[in-house]
Scaffold this active site. Structure first.
Site, PDB file in Angstrom:
ATOM      1  N   ASN A 172     -64.879 -10.961  54.601  1.00 14.33           N
ATOM      2  CA  ASN A 172     -64.343 -10.444  53.341  1.00 14.33           C
ATOM      3  C   ASN A 172     -62.821 -10.478  53.383  1.00 14.33           C
ATOM      4  OD1 ASN A 172     -66.974  -8.067  53.329  1.00 14.33           O
ATOM      5  ND2 ASN A 172     -66.791  -9.723  51.860  1.00 14.33           N
ATOM      6  N   ARG A 192     -73.780  -8.150  60.043  1.00 10.85           N
ATOM      7  CA  ARG A 192     -72.861  -7.258  59.332  1.00 10.85           C
ATOM      8  C   ARG A 192     -73.593  -6.089  58.671  1.00 10.85           C
ATOM      9  NH1 ARG A 192     -73.562 -12.164  56.890  1.00 10.85           N
ATOM     10  NH2 ARG A 192     -73.814 -12.261  54.626  1.00 10.85           N
ATOM     11  N   GLU A 221     -78.612 -12.211  52.372  1.00 10.49           N
ATOM     12  CA  GLU A 221     -77.847 -12.844  51.304  1.00 10.49           C
ATOM     13  C   GLU A 221     -78.480 -14.191  50.970  1.00 10.49           C
ATOM     14  OE1 GLU A 221     -76.302 -12.981  48.658  1.00 10.49           O
ATOM     15  OE2 GLU A 221     -74.322 -12.259  49.255  1.00 10.49           O
ATOM     16  N   SER A 240     -66.355  -6.828  55.779  1.00  9.06           N
ATOM     17  CA  SER A 240     -66.424  -7.678  56.969  1.00  9.06           C
ATOM     18  C   SER A 240     -65.116  -8.419  57.212  1.00  9.06           C
ATOM     19  CB  SER A 240     -67.567  -8.690  56.825  1.00  9.06           C
ATOM     20  OG  SER A 240     -67.225  -9.668  55.857  1.00  9.06           O
ATOM     21  N   THR A 245     -69.941 -15.691  53.717  1.00  6.77           N
ATOM     22  CA  THR A 245     -70.659 -15.684  54.987  1.00  6.77           C
ATOM     23  C   THR A 245     -72.082 -16.211  54.846  1.00  6.77           C
ATOM     24  OG1 THR A 245     -69.382 -13.696  55.483  1.00  6.77           O
ATOM     25  CG2 THR A 245     -71.106 -14.278  57.028  1.00  6.77           C
ATOM     26  N   GLY A 246     -72.751 -15.868  53.752  1.00  7.88           N
ATOM     27  CA  GLY A 246     -74.126 -16.333  53.560  1.00  7.88           C
ATOM     28  C   GLY A 246     -75.030 -15.884  54.679  1.00  7.88           C
ATOM     29  N   HIS A 279     -73.479  -3.948  52.590  1.00 11.82           N
ATOM     30  CA  HIS A 279     -72.946  -3.850  53.955  1.00 11.82           C
ATOM     31  C   HIS A 279     -71.453  -3.567  53.849  1.00 11.82           C
ATOM     32  CE1 HIS A 279     -70.820  -7.720  53.944  1.00 11.82           C
ATOM     33  NE2 HIS A 279     -71.878  -8.213  53.297  1.00 11.82           N
TER      34      HIS A 279
END
Length: 178
Positions: free
Chosen positions: A16, A59, A83, A13, A22-23, A10
């Site tokens: 990031n 995302r 994820e 984000s 984020t998981g 992806h």
């Protein structure tokens, strides 16, 4: 029977930017990420792709939506491409969470799953692909767990080796599922 898989992560984000893991939280693309998503589409629209599969996390969905807006290529969302579920650690600083990554190969994160469970979940997605998509080229937009599953199940790399290696982002990885 052969299936070509192109994997892309992806786009970049907001998490990031902030160093957040984020998981299973949805996450949103940053301005930079939205631009990268458009570039992904420019790179892949004429790449012989029959379908795009994406994680159902926001995302990844946003990446696919921007990349393939106005395209006739079908975009299919699949929760198995998510994820790793960090459980109580979803949304915590990535550096802190990933310090114990090797300890979480088989031991789930509190309230979440282990890396092996996440990779096995993606493996079930891989097992289903030939039922409909054999002899095609598909694009998968996912996460670290997605790529590790491909490296593990398609290329035979041990999960123990993958969790210790740097992710090494680049513009796509290619796999062949025979």
């Amino acid at each position: 029977m052969s299936l070509e898989i192109v994997f892309e992560t992806h786009s970049w984000s907001q998490d990031n930017d902030r160093g957040i893991a984020t998981g299973w939280l949805p996450g949103r693309l940053s301005e930079r990420g939205r631009g990268l998503a458009v570039e992904l589409g420019e790179r892949r629209r004429k790449d012989g792709i029959s379908a795009v599969f994406t994680s159902d996390l926001a995302r990844a969905v946003e990446t696919a939506s921007l990349a393939f807006a106005g395209s006739d290529i079908p975009v299919l969302h699949d929760w198995r491409l998510r994820e790793c579920d960090y459980g109580d650690g979803n949304g915590m600083p990535a550096a802190e969470l990933h310090r114990s990554r090797a300890q979480r190969i088989d031991q789930p994160y509190p309230g979440g799953e282990s890396w092996r469970q996440a990779v096995d979940r993606v493996g079930r997605f891989l097992a289903d692909l030939p039922l409909r998509w054999s002899d095609t080229r598909i694009l998968v937009i996912g996460h670290v767990a997605t790529r590790w599953a491909f490296d593990h199940f398609i290329d035979g790399k041990p999960l123990e080796e993958l969790v210790e290696a740097d992710f090494g982002w680049r513009e796509g990885w290619e796999y062949r599922l025979a």
